[in-house]
Design a protein around this motif. Structure first.
Motif, PDB file in Angstrom:
ATOM      1  N   TRP A  82       0.823  -1.217   0.000  1.00  0.00           N
ATOM      2  CA  TRP A  82       0.000   0.000   0.000  1.00  0.00           C
ATOM      3  C   TRP A  82       0.857   1.268   0.000  1.00  0.00           C
ATOM      4  CZ3 TRP A  82      -4.657  -1.391  -1.226  1.00  0.00           C
ATOM      5  CH2 TRP A  82      -5.081  -2.692  -0.908  1.00  0.00           C
ATOM      6  N   LEU A  83       2.167   1.104   0.005  1.00  0.00           N
ATOM      7  CA  LEU A  83       3.127   2.204   0.052  1.00  0.00           C
ATOM      8  C   LEU A  83       3.836   2.301  -1.296  1.00  0.00           C
ATOM      9  CD1 LEU A  83       5.034   4.245   1.581  1.00  0.00           C
ATOM     10  CD2 LEU A  83       6.368   2.239   2.271  1.00  0.00           C
ATOM     11  N   VAL A  84       3.848   3.486  -1.892  1.00  0.00           N
ATOM     12  CA  VAL A  84       4.571   3.705  -3.139  1.00  0.00           C
ATOM     13  C   VAL A  84       5.684   4.719  -2.919  1.00  0.00           C
ATOM     14  CG1 VAL A  84       2.678   3.110  -4.709  1.00  0.00           C
ATOM     15  CG2 VAL A  84       2.905   5.458  -3.907  1.00  0.00           C
ATOM     16  N   GLU A  85       6.697   4.616  -3.748  1.00  0.00           N
ATOM     17  CA  GLU A  85       7.802   5.573  -3.736  1.00  0.00           C
ATOM     18  C   GLU A  85       7.701   6.429  -4.989  1.00  0.00           C
ATOM     19  OE1 GLU A  85      12.681   5.607  -4.016  1.00  0.00           O
ATOM     20  OE2 GLU A  85      11.675   3.795  -3.288  1.00  0.00           O
ATOM     21  N   ARG A 110      -3.101  10.478  -8.753  1.00  0.00           N
ATOM     22  CA  ARG A 110      -3.314   9.175  -9.387  1.00  0.00           C
ATOM     23  C   ARG A 110      -3.126   8.016  -8.406  1.00  0.00           C
ATOM     24  NH1 ARG A 110      -1.124   9.137 -15.580  1.00  0.00           N
ATOM     25  NH2 ARG A 110      -1.942  11.168 -16.212  1.00  0.00           N
ATOM     26  N   CYS A 111      -2.136   8.125  -7.541  1.00  0.00           N
ATOM     27  CA  CYS A 111      -1.895   7.053  -6.566  1.00  0.00           C
ATOM     28  C   CYS A 111      -3.008   7.003  -5.528  1.00  0.00           C
ATOM     29  CB  CYS A 111      -0.529   7.232  -5.902  1.00  0.00           C
ATOM     30  SG  CYS A 111       0.853   6.841  -7.012  1.00  0.00           S
ATOM     31  N   THR A 112      -3.544   8.149  -5.142  1.00  0.00           N
ATOM     32  CA  THR A 112      -4.657   8.189  -4.192  1.00  0.00           C
ATOM     33  C   THR A 112      -5.893   7.543  -4.799  1.00  0.00           C
ATOM     34  OG1 THR A 112      -3.781  10.202  -3.162  1.00  0.00           O
ATOM     35  CG2 THR A 112      -6.111   9.710  -2.788  1.00  0.00           C
ATOM     36  N   VAL A 113      -6.237   7.937  -6.012  1.00  0.00           N
ATOM     37  CA  VAL A 113      -7.397   7.373  -6.704  1.00  0.00           C
ATOM     38  C   VAL A 113      -7.242   5.864  -6.889  1.00  0.00           C
ATOM     39  CG1 VAL A 113      -8.605   7.333  -8.937  1.00  0.00           C
ATOM     40  CG2 VAL A 113      -8.085   9.519  -7.842  1.00  0.00           C
ATOM     41  N   SER A 114      -6.016   5.412  -7.096  1.00  0.00           N
ATOM     42  CA  SER A 114      -5.753   3.985  -7.284  1.00  0.00           C
ATOM     43  C   SER A 114      -5.868   3.179  -5.991  1.00  0.00           C
ATOM     44  CB  SER A 114      -4.359   3.776  -7.881  1.00  0.00           C
ATOM     45  OG  SER A 114      -4.312   4.271  -9.191  1.00  0.00           O
ATOM     46  N   GLY A 115      -5.891   3.855  -4.852  1.00  0.00           N
ATOM     47  CA  GLY A 115      -6.071   3.156  -3.590  1.00  0.00           C
ATOM     48  C   GLY A 115      -4.832   2.961  -2.749  1.00  0.00           C
ATOM     49  N   PHE A 116      -3.694   3.513  -3.171  1.00  0.00           N
ATOM     50  CA  PHE A 116      -2.507   3.434  -2.325  1.00  0.00           C
ATOM     51  C   PHE A 116      -2.731   4.301  -1.086  1.00  0.00           C
ATOM     52  CE2 PHE A 116      -0.787   2.298  -6.521  1.00  0.00           C
ATOM     53  CZ  PHE A 116      -0.215   1.086  -6.197  1.00  0.00           C
ATOM     54  N   ARG A 117      -2.067   3.979   0.007  1.00  0.00           N
ATOM     55  CA  ARG A 117      -2.313   4.657   1.285  1.00  0.00           C
ATOM     56  C   ARG A 117      -1.179   5.552   1.759  1.00  0.00           C
ATOM     57  NH1 ARG A 117      -6.590   2.883   4.329  1.00  0.00           N
ATOM     58  NH2 ARG A 117      -8.092   1.789   3.021  1.00  0.00           N
ATOM     59  N   GLN A 118       0.019   5.343   1.280  1.00  0.00           N
ATOM     60  CA  GLN A 118       1.167   6.149   1.695  1.00  0.00           C
ATOM     61  C   GLN A 118       2.092   6.335   0.498  1.00  0.00           C
ATOM     62  OE1 GLN A 118       1.630   7.326   4.907  1.00  0.00           O
ATOM     63  NE2 GLN A 118      -0.194   6.275   5.671  1.00  0.00           N
ATOM     64  N   MET A 119       2.782   7.477   0.484  1.00  0.00           N
ATOM     65  CA  MET A 119       3.811   7.713  -0.529  1.00  0.00           C
ATOM     66  C   MET A 119       5.068   8.141   0.203  1.00  0.00           C
ATOM     67  SD  MET A 119       3.827  10.253  -3.865  1.00  0.00           S
ATOM     68  CE  MET A 119       2.690   9.237  -4.833  1.00  0.00           C
ATOM     69  N   ARG A 135       7.747  18.942   0.742  1.00  0.00           N
ATOM     70  CA  ARG A 135       7.109  19.586   1.897  1.00  0.00           C
ATOM     71  C   ARG A 135       5.912  20.424   1.447  1.00  0.00           C
ATOM     72  NH1 ARG A 135      11.410  22.195   4.312  1.00  0.00           N
ATOM     73  NH2 ARG A 135      11.888  20.329   5.516  1.00  0.00           N
ATOM     74  N   SER A 136       6.029  21.092   0.292  1.00  0.00           N
ATOM     75  CA  SER A 136       4.941  21.951  -0.198  1.00  0.00           C
ATOM     76  C   SER A 136       3.687  21.154  -0.550  1.00  0.00           C
ATOM     77  CB  SER A 136       5.408  22.768  -1.408  1.00  0.00           C
ATOM     78  OG  SER A 136       5.467  21.966  -2.577  1.00  0.00           O
ATOM     79  N   LEU A 137       3.850  19.854  -0.753  1.00  0.00           N
ATOM     80  CA  LEU A 137       2.710  19.004  -1.096  1.00  0.00           C
ATOM     81  C   LEU A 137       2.366  18.026   0.032  1.00  0.00           C
ATOM     82  CD1 LEU A 137       3.383  18.448  -4.888  1.00  0.00           C
ATOM     83  CD2 LEU A 137       1.550  19.773  -3.847  1.00  0.00           C
ATOM     84  N   GLY A 138       2.729  18.393   1.258  1.00  0.00           N
ATOM     85  CA  GLY A 138       2.266  17.657   2.431  1.00  0.00           C
ATOM     86  C   GLY A 138       3.145  16.536   2.930  1.00  0.00           C
ATOM     87  N   ARG A 164       0.677  10.814   3.622  1.00  0.00           N
ATOM     88  CA  ARG A 164      -0.519   9.972   3.629  1.00  0.00           C
ATOM     89  C   ARG A 164      -1.269  10.167   2.317  1.00  0.00           C
ATOM     90  NH1 ARG A 164      -5.788  10.740   7.539  1.00  0.00           N
ATOM     91  NH2 ARG A 164      -7.036  11.145   5.716  1.00  0.00           N
ATOM     92  N   LEU A 165      -1.853   9.089   1.822  1.00  0.00           N
ATOM     93  CA  LEU A 165      -2.727   9.148   0.651  1.00  0.00           C
ATOM     94  C   LEU A 165      -4.108   8.657   1.074  1.00  0.00           C
ATOM     95  CD1 LEU A 165      -0.408   7.560  -2.083  1.00  0.00           C
ATOM     96  CD2 LEU A 165      -0.735   9.991  -1.570  1.00  0.00           C
ATOM     97  N   GLY A 166      -5.138   9.343   0.656  1.00  0.00           N
ATOM     98  CA  GLY A 166      -6.504   8.915   0.958  1.00  0.00           C
ATOM     99  C   GLY A 166      -6.727   8.740   2.451  1.00  0.00           C
ATOM    100  N   GLU A 167      -7.243   7.584   2.830  1.00  0.00           N
ATOM    101  CA  GLU A 167      -7.546   7.311   4.238  1.00  0.00           C
ATOM    102  C   GLU A 167      -6.314   6.933   5.048  1.00  0.00           C
ATOM    103  OE1 GLU A 167     -10.650   4.374   4.255  1.00  0.00           O
ATOM    104  OE2 GLU A 167     -12.072   5.708   3.272  1.00  0.00           O
ATOM    105  N   GLY A 168      -5.176   6.816   4.388  1.00  0.00           N
ATOM    106  CA  GLY A 168      -3.947   6.501   5.107  1.00  0.00           C
ATOM    107  C   GLY A 168      -4.116   5.271   5.976  1.00  0.00           C
ATOM    108  N   THR A 169      -3.794   5.420   7.247  1.00  0.00           N
ATOM    109  CA  THR A 169      -3.875   4.303   8.189  1.00  0.00           C
ATOM    110  C   THR A 169      -5.145   4.338   9.031  1.00  0.00           C
ATOM    111  OG1 THR A 169      -2.589   5.550   9.821  1.00  0.00           O
ATOM    112  CG2 THR A 169      -1.363   4.076   8.338  1.00  0.00           C
TER     113      THR A 169
END
Length: 185
Positions: A82-85, A110-119, A135-138, A164-169
């Protein structure tokens, strides 16, 4: 005018190879020493795309490739699925113009919409510009590996950042909805 963001295509690989070549030879974002040939870059591109990860190109109005970004597996063990780099590379003429921010923002979306949870970002040379971009993008700093690499006659630190992406943890993921193919059997 803003660049066009689109899926990277096999026809972009000569320009992608050249952008990466310059980054390997002149920069510290990659810890490779010898730039890979286009055949190797093609194999890497194909592996990323076949596993269901996004690979994005930023082009000028005339079609010139300005930069590219992609997400890939952070590690290949199933618990990391669920983690992407993220990886972002810009041509020299595109740096400092906000193109990296556009690419990273699109990659996050795109990664959020795809369902990944962390980047995560693994920032070679602890580049201040790349750290500021993330940092500017969270993204938050989660660690610094001191002297992780040696290139251009000096020791290089590596900054680790995470977002965090989407619902994260906050919720449990549904293994049936995993967006990539790496862990599907």
């Amino acid at each position: 005018m803003l660049p066009l963001l689109r899926d990277a295509l096999p026809s972009d690989l000569p320009a992608i190879t050249e952008i990466y070549r310059e980054a390997v030879l002149s920069g510290t974002s990659s810890y490779e020493i010898v730039p890979p040939a286009e055949t190797e870059m093609t194999a890497r591109y194909s592996a990323i795309r076949e596993q269901g990860y996004p690979y994005i190109a930023a082009t000028a109005e005339d079609g010139t490739l300005l930069g590219y970004a992609y997400a890939s597996a952070f590690r290949t063990r199933p618990a990391y699925r669920w983690l992407v780099e993220d990886s972002i590379y810009l041509g020299t003429e595109a740096r400092g113009k906000g193109i990296g921010k556009l690419l990273l923002g699109e990659l996050i979306s795109r990664c959020t919409v795809s369902g990944f949870r962390q980047m995560t970002a693994v920032i070679g040379g602890a580049s201040p510009a790349s750290i500021a971009l993330h940092r500017s993008l969270g993204f938050e700093e989660i660690g610094l590996m001191k002297g992780a690499g040696y290139k251009h006659g000096r020791w290089l630190d590596t900054m680790l950042m995470q977002r965090r992406l989407g619902e994260g943890t906050e919720t449990h993921p549904d293994p049936e909805t995993y967006p990539g193919t790496l862990f599907k059997g």
